[in-house]
Write a protein that holds these residues in place. Structure first.
Motif, mmCIF file in Angstrom:
data_model
loop_
_atom_site.group_PDB
_atom_site.id
_atom_site.type_symbol
_atom_site.label_atom_id
_atom_site.label_comp_id
_atom_site.label_asym_id
_atom_site.label_seq_id
_atom_site.Cartn_x
_atom_site.Cartn_y
_atom_site.Cartn_z
ATOM 1 N N VAL A 24 5.318 -0.225 -4.543
ATOM 2 C CA VAL A 24 6.274 -0.185 -3.390
ATOM 3 C C VAL A 24 5.511 -0.085 -1.977
ATOM 4 O O VAL A 24 5.592 -0.932 -0.923
ATOM 5 C CB VAL A 24 7.323 0.754 -3.506
ATOM 6 N N LEU A 25 4.549 0.624 -1.965
ATOM 7 C CA LEU A 25 3.704 1.128 -0.792
ATOM 8 C C LEU A 25 3.018 -0.191 -0.463
ATOM 9 O O LEU A 25 2.567 -0.430 0.717
ATOM 10 C CB LEU A 25 2.981 2.050 -0.931
ATOM 11 N N ILE A 26 2.302 -0.901 -1.478
ATOM 12 C CA ILE A 26 1.424 -2.065 -1.058
ATOM 13 C C ILE A 26 2.344 -3.390 -0.929
ATOM 14 O O ILE A 26 1.938 -4.505 -1.062
ATOM 15 C CB ILE A 26 0.276 -2.131 -2.160
ATOM 16 N N ASP A 27 3.575 -3.174 -1.266
ATOM 17 C CA ASP A 27 4.583 -4.460 -0.926
ATOM 18 C C ASP A 27 4.438 -5.280 -1.889
ATOM 19 O O ASP A 27 4.596 -6.559 -1.831
ATOM 20 C CB ASP A 27 4.578 -4.925 0.307
ATOM 21 N N SER A 28 3.930 -4.737 -3.220
ATOM 22 C CA SER A 28 4.258 -5.774 -4.533
ATOM 23 C C SER A 28 5.288 -5.730 -5.301
ATOM 24 O O SER A 28 5.473 -5.044 -6.171
ATOM 25 C CB SER A 28 3.009 -5.252 -5.272
ATOM 26 N N LEU A 29 6.673 -6.135 -4.758
ATOM 27 C CA LEU A 29 7.706 -6.134 -5.364
ATOM 28 C C LEU A 29 8.159 -7.352 -6.052
ATOM 29 O O LEU A 29 7.688 -8.527 -5.917
ATOM 30 C CB LEU A 29 8.792 -5.857 -4.044
#
Length: 94
Positions: free
Chosen positions: A55-60
């Protein structure tokens, strides 16, 4: 997770299993929970860090939700730890 090279995938799955064991053993020892509580805390411990990372590295969506292996290994770690917890307690605390 399927696009990762095999060594990275193996390390990721090994870490998931190890964190699952750790979370389950801690839950069983500290809180003396039943199997449902142990597996719930095991899943949170084993999968929570990876979900927060993704979530923090925007790997959704997070890699955990894309492959059933993570869930299976985390649950297996919890069930194994729950099954062995009585034996380990007797062995570690005579």
């Amino acid at each position: 997770m399927a696009s990762e090279p095999p060594p990275s995938l193996a390390l990721d799955l090994t870490g998931t299993f190890a964190f699952g064991l750790n979370g389950a053993l801690t839950a069983g020892r500290a809180a003396r929970l039943d199997v449902v509580g142990v597996v719930a805390l095991d899943m949170i411990t084993a999968l929570g860090g990876g979900i927060i990372r993704d979530v923090l590295i925007d790997s959704l969506p997070p890699a955990t939700f894309q492959d059933w292996c993570c869930f299976a290994l985390a649950a297996a770690g919890g069930l194994i730890a729950f099954g062995l917890s009585k034996h380990l307690q007797r062995r570690c605390h005579p």
